[in-house]
Design a protein around this motif. Sequence first.
Motif, short mmCIF file in Angstrom:
data_model
loop_
_atom_site.label_atom_id
_atom_site.label_comp_id
_atom_site.label_asym_id
_atom_site.label_seq_id
_atom_site.Cartn_x
_atom_site.Cartn_y
_atom_site.Cartn_z
N THR A 143 0.68 -1.30 -0.02
CA THR A 143 -0.02 0.09 0.02
C THR A 143 0.78 1.79 -0.08
O THR A 143 1.95 1.69 1.32
CB THR A 143 -0.29 -0.05 1.47
OG1 THR A 143 -1.82 -1.38 1.18
CG2 THR A 143 -2.53 0.97 1.34
N ALA A 144 0.99 1.77 -1.35
CA ALA A 144 1.57 3.39 -1.24
C ALA A 144 1.19 4.02 -0.31
O ALA A 144 1.97 5.01 0.31
CB ALA A 144 2.51 3.69 -2.91
N VAL A 145 -0.37 4.56 -0.87
CA VAL A 145 -0.60 5.87 -0.10
C VAL A 145 -1.81 4.89 0.34
O VAL A 145 -3.12 4.07 -0.30
CB VAL A 145 -1.23 6.77 -1.41
CG1 VAL A 145 -2.08 7.45 -0.86
CG2 VAL A 145 -0.47 7.25 -2.24
N ASP A 146 -2.47 5.38 1.75
CA ASP A 146 -2.81 4.83 2.65
C ASP A 146 -3.85 5.63 2.94
O ASP A 146 -3.32 6.20 4.36
CB ASP A 146 -2.29 3.93 3.87
CG ASP A 146 -2.98 3.29 4.68
OD1 ASP A 146 -3.78 2.65 4.41
OD2 ASP A 146 -2.13 2.59 5.85
N HIS A 147 -5.12 5.48 2.70
CA HIS A 147 -6.44 6.25 3.05
C HIS A 147 -6.07 7.43 3.22
O HIS A 147 -6.09 8.13 5.06
CB HIS A 147 -6.63 5.54 4.06
CG HIS A 147 -7.28 4.05 3.12
ND1 HIS A 147 -6.57 3.07 4.24
CD2 HIS A 147 -8.68 3.67 3.87
CE1 HIS A 147 -7.38 1.88 3.83
NE2 HIS A 147 -8.80 2.38 3.54
N VAL A 175 4.21 10.04 6.44
CA VAL A 175 5.29 8.67 6.69
C VAL A 175 4.40 7.47 5.74
O VAL A 175 3.92 7.63 6.42
CB VAL A 175 5.31 9.04 7.72
CG1 VAL A 175 5.81 7.73 8.08
CG2 VAL A 175 5.73 10.40 8.50
N ASP A 176 5.20 6.25 5.15
CA ASP A 176 5.08 5.32 5.29
C ASP A 176 3.98 4.96 4.63
O ASP A 176 2.90 4.58 5.21
CB ASP A 176 4.95 4.56 6.72
CG ASP A 176 6.05 4.44 6.76
OD1 ASP A 176 7.45 4.75 6.30
OD2 ASP A 176 6.65 3.87 8.67
N GLY A 177 3.07 6.41 3.29
CA GLY A 177 1.85 6.10 3.07
C GLY A 177 0.84 6.83 3.54
O GLY A 177 -0.86 6.84 3.26
N ARG A 178 1.28 7.52 4.71
CA ARG A 178 -0.28 8.10 5.45
C ARG A 178 0.37 9.50 6.20
O ARG A 178 1.02 10.21 5.83
CB ARG A 178 -0.36 7.67 6.53
CG ARG A 178 -0.79 5.57 6.40
CD ARG A 178 -1.28 5.13 8.23
NE ARG A 178 -1.39 4.52 7.52
CZ ARG A 178 -1.63 3.25 8.59
NH1 ARG A 178 -1.84 3.57 10.11
NH2 ARG A 178 -2.25 1.99 8.48
N ILE A 179 -0.56 10.29 5.86
CA ILE A 179 -0.58 12.13 6.33
C ILE A 179 -0.27 12.67 7.95
O ILE A 179 -1.57 11.87 8.78
CB ILE A 179 -2.13 12.71 5.66
CG1 ILE A 179 -1.83 13.18 4.27
CG2 ILE A 179 -1.68 14.17 6.30
CD1 ILE A 179 -2.43 13.43 3.74
N LYS A 180 0.76 11.69 8.06
CA LYS A 180 1.54 12.37 9.90
C LYS A 180 0.75 13.56 10.51
O LYS A 180 0.48 14.07 12.00
CB LYS A 180 2.33 11.87 10.45
CG LYS A 180 2.65 10.23 9.71
CD LYS A 180 1.86 8.76 10.79
CE LYS A 180 2.44 8.26 10.76
NZ LYS A 180 1.26 7.13 11.33
N ALA A 181 0.77 14.89 9.46
CA ALA A 181 0.84 15.57 9.98
C ALA A 181 0.18 17.09 9.23
O ALA A 181 0.50 16.39 8.01
CB ALA A 181 2.04 16.71 10.75
N LEU A 182 -0.91 17.98 9.89
CA LEU A 182 -1.36 18.37 8.61
C LEU A 182 -1.90 20.39 9.44
O LEU A 182 -2.98 19.48 10.18
CB LEU A 182 -2.19 17.82 7.38
CG LEU A 182 -2.70 18.25 7.11
CD1 LEU A 182 -3.47 17.96 5.60
CD2 LEU A 182 -3.43 19.47 6.46
N ASP A 183 -0.90 21.07 8.98
CA ASP A 183 -1.94 21.93 9.89
C ASP A 183 -0.47 23.73 9.47
O ASP A 183 0.48 23.39 8.54
CB ASP A 183 -1.34 21.84 11.03
CG ASP A 183 -2.25 22.97 11.92
OD1 ASP A 183 -2.70 24.44 11.68
OD2 ASP A 183 -3.38 22.13 13.12
N SER A 184 -0.99 24.52 9.20
CA SER A 184 0.09 25.87 9.08
C SER A 184 1.50 25.49 10.17
O SER A 184 2.24 25.22 10.97
CB SER A 184 -0.42 26.98 9.67
OG SER A 184 -0.16 26.77 10.90
N PRO A 185 2.57 26.02 9.20
CA PRO A 185 3.88 26.13 9.63
C PRO A 185 3.87 26.41 11.29
O PRO A 185 4.54 25.51 12.40
CB PRO A 185 4.54 26.80 9.02
CG PRO A 185 4.15 26.52 7.22
CD PRO A 185 2.32 26.92 8.35
#
Length: 246
Positions: free
Chosen positions: A19-23, A209-219
């Motif tokens: 699974t390259a991109v995981d949900h 990271v490893d196909g999943r989004i581990k962080a998402l926000d403004s810098p």
Amino acid sequence: MNNSVISVRNLTKRFGSFTAVDHISFDVSRGEIFGFLGANGAGKTTAMRMLCGLSQPSDGTGLVAGFDIAANPEMVKRNIGYMSQKFSLYEDLSVNDNLTLFATIYGMKNQEIKKRKAELYDFLEMTDIKNSLVRDIPIGWKQRLAFAAATIHNPKVVFLDEPTGGVDPITRRRFWELIYKVSSEGMTVFVTTHYLDEAEYCNRVSIMVDGRIKALDSPNELKLKYGVETMDAVFRKVAEGAQRSE
């Protein structure tokens, strides 16, 4: 988000048992500069290929510029711009001929092409070099030309795949000034970069990271959350323990 230009829900890509991109799920608004980061092997290139209509998802949904990436990939391609680090330009053609060629590929009419080229030459301050062969112009101008070719059809969103790789810091900075310009006029910019200082210029940043989004926000919010002062430090914290690499 009601003004989303990109809307992704549980987007997944499998290659056999891998699974390259995981949900992954996220939205990108009109006029937003959205940084899409990840270490080698994280899956960001595969995700971008799906968003650009170049690869069919295995699962999940995605809308880009109002079109379904699975059902209408050709319409997605016609309504986005794409620029890579390699600058897909024709070195033996003039600046003007390159823009004409790309506009024709996008299906633009002659009168529309003429008007749009004039706008871009003015906007990018390229009038004086429009008749120069691409091979004869400096890399900073090639970068601007590649951006012009990717946006000549006024797409709702432009995908920039490491567009500043291999250029000097001053040229990088000028290119980001250009990104701010088009963003302020309503074009959405989706950018990948391996220069972590450039992540600071984005409205929001996601880190895969490893196909999943581990962080998402403004810098700023990400730096506060992880108690660090730079996006480089954020990236290191988020990506520590990653299992995959190229």
